[in-house]
Design an enzyme around this catalytic site. Structure first.
Site, PDB file in Angstrom:
ATOM      1  N   ASP A 126       0.945  -1.224   0.020  1.00 45.66           N
ATOM      2  CA  ASP A 126      -0.391  -0.098   0.444  1.00 45.66           C
ATOM      3  C   ASP A 126       0.809   1.070  -0.285  1.00 45.66           C
ATOM      4  O   ASP A 126       1.866   1.796   0.355  1.00 45.66           O
ATOM      5  CB  ASP A 126      -0.981  -0.225   1.336  1.00 45.66           C
ATOM      6  CG  ASP A 126      -1.735   1.029   1.113  1.00 45.66           C
ATOM      7  OD1 ASP A 126      -2.765   1.188   0.039  1.00 45.66           O
ATOM      8  OD2 ASP A 126      -2.520   2.095   2.261  1.00 45.66           O
ATOM      9  N   GLU A 128      -1.493  -1.720  -5.842  1.00 51.44           N
ATOM     10  CA  GLU A 128      -2.877  -0.452  -5.789  1.00 51.44           C
ATOM     11  C   GLU A 128      -2.606   0.065  -7.356  1.00 51.44           C
ATOM     12  O   GLU A 128      -1.118   1.081  -7.260  1.00 51.44           O
ATOM     13  CB  GLU A 128      -3.190  -0.276  -4.821  1.00 51.44           C
ATOM     14  CG  GLU A 128      -4.686   0.648  -5.011  1.00 51.44           C
ATOM     15  CD  GLU A 128      -5.438   1.701  -3.958  1.00 51.44           C
ATOM     16  OE1 GLU A 128      -6.197   1.836  -3.634  1.00 51.44           O
ATOM     17  OE2 GLU A 128      -4.602   1.574  -3.395  1.00 51.44           O
ATOM     18  N   CYS A 183     -12.308  -4.791   6.375  1.00 49.38           N
ATOM     19  CA  CYS A 183     -11.388  -5.778   7.695  1.00 49.38           C
ATOM     20  C   CYS A 183     -11.313  -7.377   7.059  1.00 49.38           C
ATOM     21  O   CYS A 183     -11.479  -7.977   6.290  1.00 49.38           O
ATOM     22  CB  CYS A 183     -12.215  -6.116   8.463  1.00 49.38           C
ATOM     23  SG  CYS A 183     -11.532  -7.705  10.000  1.00 49.38           S
ATOM     24  N   CYS A 214     -12.388 -10.483   8.263  1.00 49.43           N
ATOM     25  CA  CYS A 214     -13.396 -10.952   7.913  1.00 49.43           C
ATOM     26  C   CYS A 214     -14.019 -10.260   7.143  1.00 49.43           C
ATOM     27  O   CYS A 214     -15.656 -11.385   6.352  1.00 49.43           O
ATOM     28  CB  CYS A 214     -14.261 -11.211   9.899  1.00 49.43           C
ATOM     29  SG  CYS A 214     -15.013  -9.443   9.793  1.00 49.43           S
ATOM     30  N   CYS A 269     -12.088  -3.436  14.257  1.00 47.60           N
ATOM     31  CA  CYS A 269     -13.777  -4.028  13.653  1.00 47.60           C
ATOM     32  C   CYS A 269     -14.795  -4.149  14.317  1.00 47.60           C
ATOM     33  O   CYS A 269     -14.940  -5.133  15.550  1.00 47.60           O
ATOM     34  CB  CYS A 269     -13.191  -5.074  12.772  1.00 47.60           C
ATOM     35  SG  CYS A 269     -14.672  -6.180  11.959  1.00 47.60           S
ATOM     36  N   CYS A 316     -15.185  -8.778  14.265  1.00 50.25           N
ATOM     37  CA  CYS A 316     -14.454  -9.454  14.370  1.00 50.25           C
ATOM     38  C   CYS A 316     -13.471  -8.644  16.282  1.00 50.25           C
ATOM     39  O   CYS A 316     -13.065  -9.677  16.584  1.00 50.25           O
ATOM     40  CB  CYS A 316     -13.803 -10.104  13.865  1.00 50.25           C
ATOM     41  SG  CYS A 316     -13.023  -8.885  13.079  1.00 50.25           S
ATOM     42  N   ASP A 358      -3.255   1.403   6.905  1.00 47.27           N
ATOM     43  CA  ASP A 358      -2.369   0.859   6.575  1.00 47.27           C
ATOM     44  C   ASP A 358      -2.124  -0.086   5.257  1.00 47.27           C
ATOM     45  O   ASP A 358      -1.875  -1.062   4.925  1.00 47.27           O
ATOM     46  CB  ASP A 358      -1.378   2.151   6.056  1.00 47.27           C
ATOM     47  CG  ASP A 358      -1.443   3.583   5.990  1.00 47.27           C
ATOM     48  OD1 ASP A 358      -2.865   4.074   5.137  1.00 47.27           O
ATOM     49  OD2 ASP A 358      -0.615   4.270   6.860  1.00 47.27           O
TER      50      ASP A 358
END
Length: 377
Positions: A183, A277, A330, A333, A349, A352, A359
């Site tokens: 990232d 990305e 997330c 999950c 999250c 979960c 990042d």
């Protein structure tokens, strides 16, 4: 695998060699502009342009009329014609804009010559070039492979460089059976899915204070020359300061290039699959608050280096779609609970209860998506 690999070295020409380089650059520029004007005129009259072959056929006659064109490397002049024809080819394919006339005021001046009958060769710490003879250069590494062509360049700082293109046999690196997600960011340049964060060195920002000071001096000297009716090309103090500013910019550029090369090579050596990305950098640069920082980090240059090194060494780069919500999901999950603004750097999250660094979580999601794309390819 045979690839075209470029090697760049600094040249240290003598004064006579500098004059010959300047003359060759000038002649190459003249021939380019001369035939560009003819190309444009022919297009206006007939609706069709010229071709490389047509221009090349007229070149001997032009040399007869202008004898000073014979004083420089003939291959360099021929290469400028080839560059003109290639520019028009790309223009008609909508790959770039219409070719424009070259100016001696451009900050970077260069010419290209090709290898024929051993006219380019390396002899110890010197390189043999057409019309220049043996030129001393900083031989930082060996040139491996068959030399195809060389480009001699004079930078705004007054330094001379040569880029040698050689056909080289590169062997693939050993497989590591490792995949990584990356990232790209501004606070940290790169955040890897294994939790590692690579610092953003902010090369331009660190030099900004000094650059501003020297650029103000440059502006004052330009104003002084203008008030005294002196052309900037003849204003010695202005030209000295211009070189000083150019050297600072060159230093920043070299630091950034060194950082990007080392980082990209390290990632390629240690991982077989790199997921990253596919950022829309041009669109992001429209954000006035972030444009300066985005330009400084050079994401696109880093991705290009990763791509060509992966091609060379038998590794794979997977580009994840720019609209993939890597920061919103997330990684444990897959839960998504609305868009998170940029000021939220960590979150938990609600499904979960996993705590996430924004990042690192994004890089893990990029890795998972990249693996999915690779598996379905």
């Amino acid at each position: 695998m045979l690839v075209n690999k470029a090697y760049q070295f600094r040249l240290y020409p003598t004064q006579e060699q500098e004059r010959q380089i300047a003359k060759t650059i000038g002649c190459s520029r003249f021939v380019f502009n001369h035939f560009l004007a003819k190309w444009n005129d022919t297009y206006k009259e007939t609706g069709k342009g010229l071709t490389y072959r047509a221009c090349s056929a007229q070149l001997p006659q032009l040399k007869q009329e202008l004898s000073w064109l014979k004083e420089v490397d003939s291959i360099a002049i021929q290469s400028s014609l080839k560059h003109l024809a290639d520019s028009f080819s790309r223009f008609f394919k909508k790959q770039n804009g219409k070719p424009r006339f070259k100016s001696k005021k451009n900050p970077i001046q260069s010419y290209t010559t090709k290898q024929t009958n051993g006219n380019i060769s390396i002899v110890g710490n010197q390189i043999k070039l057409p019309k220049l003879g043996l030129v001393r250069f900083a031989k930082s590494r060996e040139v491996v492979g068959r030399i195809l062509r060389a480009t001699i360049r004079r930078n705004p700082s007054g330094k001379y460089f040569i880029s040698i293109l050689a056909k080289t046999d590169i062997q693939p690196l050993e497989k590591t059976e490792s995949a990584i997600g990356i990232d790209l960011g501004i606070t940290d340049f790169a955040i890897l899915s294994d939790g590692q964060k690579v610092d953003n060195h902010r090369f331009t920002a660190k030099m900004e204070k000094k650059l501003k000071r020297e650029q103000r001096k440059l502006s004052r000297r330009a104003l002084h020359a203008k008030n005294n009716g002196i052309d900037l090309l003849d204003a010695k103090n202005y030209q000295k300061q211009k070189c000083k500013v150019a050297r600072l910019h060159e230093q920043v550029m070299n630091q950034r290039a060194d950082f990007l090369n080392k980082l990209s090579t390290d990632i390629i050596k240690n991982h077989d699959l790199i997921c990253i990305e596919d950022l829309h950098t041009k669109g992001m640069l429209r954000n006035r608050k972030l444009a300066k920082s985005i330009s400084d980090v050079s994401w696109s240059s880093f991705v290009k280096k990763l791509q060509y090194k992966a091609d060379w060494y038998g590794k794979t780069v997977i580009k994840v779609d720019k609209w993939f919500p890597s920061s919103q999901l997330c990684s444990e999950c897959g839960h998504r609970d609305g868009k998170k603004s940029l000021d939220i750097r960590d979150w938990t999250c609600p499904t979960c209860y996993t705590y996430h660094d924004r990042d690192v979580n994004a890089s893990k999601n990029i890795l998972a998506e990249g693996l999915s794309v690779h598996a379905s390819a």
